[in-house]
Design an enzyme around this catalytic site. Structure first.
Site, PDB file in Angstrom:
ATOM      1  CG  ASP A   1      35.615  32.783  42.626  1.00 50.44           C
ATOM      2  OD1 ASP A   1      35.406  32.709  43.845  1.00 50.44           O
ATOM      3  OD2 ASP A   1      34.722  32.332  41.885  1.00 50.44           O
ATOM      4  N   GLY A   2      38.988  36.234  42.728  1.00 47.96           N
ATOM      5  CA  GLY A   2      40.094  36.838  42.387  1.00 47.96           C
ATOM      6  C   GLY A   2      41.020  37.078  43.410  1.00 47.96           C
TER       7      GLY A   2
ATOM      8  CG  ASN B   1      40.325  28.796  39.365  1.00 45.68           C
ATOM      9  OD1 ASN B   1      39.753  27.937  40.019  1.00 45.68           O
ATOM     10  ND2 ASN B   1      39.467  29.772  39.188  1.00 45.68           N
ATOM     11  CG  ASP B   2      41.665  28.778  34.299  1.00 44.22           C
ATOM     12  OD1 ASP B   2      42.425  29.739  34.628  1.00 44.22           O
ATOM     13  OD2 ASP B   2      40.474  28.824  34.363  1.00 44.22           O
TER      14      ASP B   2
ATOM     15  CE  LYS C   1      44.123  27.572  11.126  1.00 43.77           C
ATOM     16  NZ  LYS C   1      44.305  27.412   9.760  1.00 43.77           N
TER      17      LYS C   1
ATOM     18  CG  ASP D   1      39.605  32.705  18.823  1.00 44.73           C
ATOM     19  OD1 ASP D   1      40.095  32.828  18.100  1.00 44.73           O
ATOM     20  OD2 ASP D   1      38.545  33.126  19.198  1.00 44.73           O
TER      21      ASP D   1
END
Length: 284
Positions: free
Chosen positions: A69-70, A143-144, A171, A173
């Site tokens: 996928d990369g 993708n994102d 709030k 990460d």
């Protein structure tokens, strides 16, 4: 059902650098393309014997991807929004985007030149970073988009707004904004839902939120979503760091006007892919 009937004259090849078998397969494809009077071009940062380096994606008829996928997302970045169909072969890891086995390279290429493969589309998102009403950069993702705290130990505050209406303050990460295609990537790992690829929506998923009531949101992709942060953060697009965000920067996300195109066999079943790659529907 739409078949890709365009005569293929120019094809670019992108292969996974860390896999010698992918490099070897790429050179085999160059020879096959030459036999069929198709010009072979390589990724601008890769070398392939008897293939010229691609200078511009304009004029391409096909992109062939050999990897995971990369590697596929690297090819999408190379296209920079050009509507050129991609044919992916899995020679990497999970291979959720490169769904065809490497053993089928030549048969699939033969089907492609004969116009016997379907061409399908997937939505993409356009991301704009703004500071004090000035643009700091524009990005395209299949993708994102991920906003995260980076090396900071503290959680970050992110406000979500749609059409000037405040929706939620998170709030956490960080935050993931995924397309239907990207819903099975980081979004899924963070507890977000799987979206069918043809759903016209975006999913926004908090990463480790400091609240039991912070849950993923699904928004229509016709809406433009605004995210505002109050602390420095890091933004990645399709798994690659795009920029560092400053205090009070705004991130605007909307469906891009141009969709991503890819080729596949007729009768392809998306849910078979979920079963093969993610063990979908199997009992624990």
């Amino acid at each position: 059902m739409d078949f890709y009937r365009k005569k293929i004259r120019k094809a670019a090849i992108v292969f996974r650098r860390a896999t010698p078998a992918a490099h070897k397969a790429a050179e085999t494809i160059v020879e096959w393309l030459a036999e069929h009077k198709i010009q072979a071009l390589s990724h601008p940062e890769q070398k392939l014997r008897n293939a010229k380096k691609l200078k511009s994606p304009k004029g391409l008829d096909l992109v062939i991807v050999l990897g995971g996928d990369g590697t596929y997302l690297e090819a999408v970045r190379m296209l920079d929004g050009e509507r050129v169909p991609v044919l992916g072969f899995n020679m990497g890891g999970l291979g959720f985007l490169t769904v065809t086995r490497a053993s089928e390279i030549i048969p699939m290429l033969e089907q492609a030149v004969k116009g016997k493969l379907e061409v399908r589309s997937r939505s993409m998102i356009r991301i704009e970073v703004r500071s004090r009403d000035k643009s700091k950069g524009s990005y395209l993702a299949l993708n994102d988009l991920v906003i995260e705290r980076g090396a900071r130990s503290r959680l970050i505050n992110i406000t979500i707004t749609i059409d000037k209406l405040p929706i939620h303050a998170v709030k956490a990460d960080g935050l993931i904004v995924a397309t239907p295609t990207g819903s099975t990537a980081y979004n899924l790992a963070a507890g977000g839902p799987i979206l069918h690829p043809e759903v016209e929506a975006l999913v926004v998923t908090p990463i480790c939120p400091h609240s039991l009531t912070s849950r993923p949101f699904i928004f229509p992709d016709k809406d433009r979503i605004q995210f505002t942060i109050t602390e420095p953060a890091v933004m990645t697009v399709d798994g690659v760091k795009a920029t560092t965000l400053g205090k009070d920067d705004e991130i605007w996300v909307a469906r891009d006007t141009s969709d991503h195109l890819f080729l596949r066999r007729p009768g392809y079943n998306y849910f078979n892919l979920l079963k093969e790659k993610l063990k979908f529907g199997e009992r624990a």
